[in-house]
Scaffold this active site. Structure first.
Site, mmCIF file in Angstrom:
data_model
loop_
_atom_site.group_PDB
_atom_site.id
_atom_site.type_symbol
_atom_site.label_atom_id
_atom_site.label_comp_id
_atom_site.label_asym_id
_atom_site.label_seq_id
_atom_site.Cartn_x
_atom_site.Cartn_y
_atom_site.Cartn_z
ATOM 1 N N GLU A 34 1.202 14.127 -3.504
ATOM 2 C CA GLU A 34 1.206 14.050 -2.038
ATOM 3 C C GLU A 34 2.524 14.626 -1.547
ATOM 4 O OE1 GLU A 34 -0.021 10.415 -0.080
ATOM 5 O OE2 GLU A 34 -1.476 10.000 -1.673
ATOM 6 N N GLU B 292 0.101 4.909 -5.269
ATOM 7 C CA GLU B 292 1.171 4.169 -4.563
ATOM 8 C C GLU B 292 1.073 2.669 -4.850
ATOM 9 O OE1 GLU B 292 1.666 5.353 -0.439
ATOM 10 O OE2 GLU B 292 2.185 7.386 -1.061
HETATM 11 O O1 AHR Z 1 -1.661 10.895 2.957
HETATM 12 C C1 AHR Z 1 -1.646 9.737 3.738
HETATM 13 C C2 AHR Z 1 -1.215 8.521 2.957
HETATM 14 O O2 AHR Z 1 0.112 8.668 2.579
HETATM 15 C C3 AHR Z 1 -1.910 8.269 1.653
HETATM 16 O O3 AHR Z 1 -3.106 7.589 1.812
HETATM 17 C C4 AHR Z 1 -0.935 7.431 0.902
HETATM 18 O O4 AHR Z 1 -1.038 7.580 -0.480
HETATM 19 C C5 AHR Z 1 0.405 7.874 1.450
HETATM 20 O O5 AHR Z 1 1.195 6.822 1.827
#
Ligand code: AHR
Length: 529
Positions: A319, A196
């Site tokens: 994710e 991110e």
């Molecule tokens: O999964 C929780 C968080 O969500 C992670 O650390 C991040 O990459 C995303 O914003």
């Protein structure tokens, strides 16, 4: 008494005059048209240094009274082995871009501590580091997916980490690894270059990140015959400019995967909703947000097609999952939430979307494995439970590395019953309805065909006629169902088996036609061979 009798007669009369129409769906599976494989890595998981995801959830330490293998709890290891997890992403998430790996090696009592600024401001003692993680992956028989630090780390730091993990010869880093008790290189392949980086990983512009990526990934060397699979930090949801810029500015040969992150919140980031308390509107909103994943993959994929028509670079959805408000009374920075039958249906819908796009989506990681967000496992001290989402991964494991069979579904709609729309973002609005039945099918190496149906309608069972075009012979070998009395059902430490897989016996197969009734709000998988 008389009134009651009259009511029953009235009800029966109404049933005769207006018989309830059974809901029906038709599915055609093209058994002879499969060409793309559902990469097992779509079934990957994610463990970040966040809340009780690592500490307590996985790692209890060798001296713990909780039975463990080299410090990792045995109950969790056993549960993970059962569902054959193909890869595990670590150490973050946002944590990755402030993690300095050298703090997590050597004598555990002497490792420096740090503040986990993203997740609750707690002290991280670094007792779970590179060796602990990679040894765990070996015990699980899973591929490690390491995410390196671009945001606050240096090129040198990342390069040395790769050398420490993967170089088998004589070198400062390989020797340091040996001093710390590990002779052989681990040969890690999956390597993330930041996380991110448009946000917690450095707040970069796409052009700036593309430059950083080129530098960092250059020095992540391939050692011996081990080839790194380099994954660039990809877009946030529908940031198509991010994808376009990276595809334009990073040569294809330098990147194997491009990540994508997308979370489902009941009504958006500002109104994440509760995992357990939700109404029909909330349910519909979360479903519509779930199937938005299909649009995202399609649009990001279309951009990638321009620069990479051979689909050499994969989309890595590293994710995904539901993100609700934390359970009342728990630390807001620990992202602990319960997990219901609704989440199981959401997981099924999402995996079906990944299957559909398996020519481009090769890796995915549900967030997160234990005690965080859409966890498949919850722990409390020495107790452990499996969530409904765990059972979906168990049911779906038959699709790992099988050939995806294209299919068409004609289904009744599950609709909110008004013309309300679901606002996904400022730009995107969607109708509050979707097909009640979603399906996916694959053929494994033994020739067995598995068809999975997800019925998201919480009130109506649906009769399915599924034609397996191109497969006239065979019979139903087995079936599994995941269902519950209602969408809010979940497992607790007191009732751990409230929602669990059961055998499904209600499928018939004759002359190429599979017929079954999929109960309201359930997932069913049938094996035919
Ligand atoms: O999964 C929780 C968080 O969500 C992670 O650390 C991040 O990459 C995303 O914003």
């Amino acid at each position: 008494m008389k009134t009651q009798k009259n009511l029953v007669i009235c009800f029966l009369l109404l049933c005769i005059l207006f018989p309830m129409k059974a809901q029906k769906a038709d599915v055609v599976v093209n058994v002879d048209l499969g060409k793309d494989t559902i990469c097992r890595h779509i079934y990957g998981h994610f463990a970040e240094h966040l809340g009780y995801g690592i500490y307590g959830g996985l790692w209890v330490g060798e001296d713990s009274p909780i039975p463990n293998t080299n410090g990792v709890r045995n109950d969790v290891i056993q549960a993970l082995k059962h569902i054959q997890i193909p890869n595990l992403r670590w150490p973050g998430g946002c944590f990755a871009d402030e993690y300095h790996w050298m703090d997590g090696i050597g004598n555990r009592n002497q490792r420096p501590k740090m503040v986990n600024t993203h997740w609750g401001g707690v002290t991280e003692d670094n007792s779970f580091g590179t060796h602990e993680f990679l040894d765990l992956c070996e015990v699980l028989g899973t591929e490690p997916y390491v995410c390196g630090n671009v945001g606050s780390g240096s090129v040198e730091e990342m390069a040395k980490w790769v050398e420490y993990i993967n170089f088998d010869g004589e070198s400062p880093m390989a020797n340091l690894r040996r001093e710390n008790g590990r002779d052989k290189a681990w040969n890690v392949k999956l390597w993330g270059v930041g996380n991110e980086n448009w946000g917690c990983g450095g707040n970069m512009t796409p052009a700036a990140y593309a430059e950083h990526y080129r530098r960092y990934s250059t020095y992540c060397r391939d050692y011996g015959t081990n080839k790194l699979y380099r994954i660039a930090g990809g877009a946030n949801v529908d940031d198509y400019e991010w994808t376009e810029t990276l595809m334009k500015n990073i040569p294809n040969r330098m990147m194997n995967g491009l990540s994508l992150h997308y979370y489902i919140h009941t009504n958006g980031w500002m109104d994440k909703g509760s995992a357990l308390v939700f109404d029909d509107n909330d349910y519909m909103n979360s479903l519509v947000r779930t199937i938005y994943m299909d649009d995202l993959i399609t649009h990001h994929g279309n951009i990638m097609d321009v620069y990479d028509p051979e689909k050499r670079i994969s989309i890595v959805v590293d994710e995904w999952g539901v993100w609700y408000n934390v359970e009342p009374g728990t630390n807001p920075g620990f992202l602990f939430q319960q997990n219901t039958m609704r989440d199981a249906l959401i997981a099924g819908l999402t995996l079906n979307i990944f299957h559909k796009h398996c020519d481009r989506v090769k890796i995915a990681n549900i967030a997160q494995m234990v005690n965080v967000l859409q966890a498949i496992i919850l722990t409390d001290g020495d107790k452990m439970i499996l969530t409904p989402t765990y059972h979906v991964f168990d049911m779906y494991k038959v699709h790992q590395d099988a050939v995806m069979l294209p299919l068409e579904v004609t289904s009744p709609l599950y609709s909110r019953g008004d013309d309300a729309i679901v606002r996904i973002s400022d730009k995107v609005r969607k109708a509050g309805e979707l097909q009640a039945i979603s399906a996916t099918a694959s053929k494994d190496k033994s020739g067995a065909v598995h068809v999975t149906f997800v019925n998201v309608d919480p009130a109506n069972d649906i009769d399915i006629n599924c034609s397996l075009r191109g497969m006239a012979s065979g019979s139903v070998k087995s079936g599994q169902i995941l269902t519950a009395k209602n969408l809010r059902e979940h497992n607790t430490f007191e009732k751990p088996a409230n929602v669990q897989l059961a055998d499904f016996k209600g499928a018939k197969y004759k002359n190429g036609d599979l017929s079954l009734k999929v109960p309201a709000g359930s997932l069913v998988t049938i094996k035919i061979q």
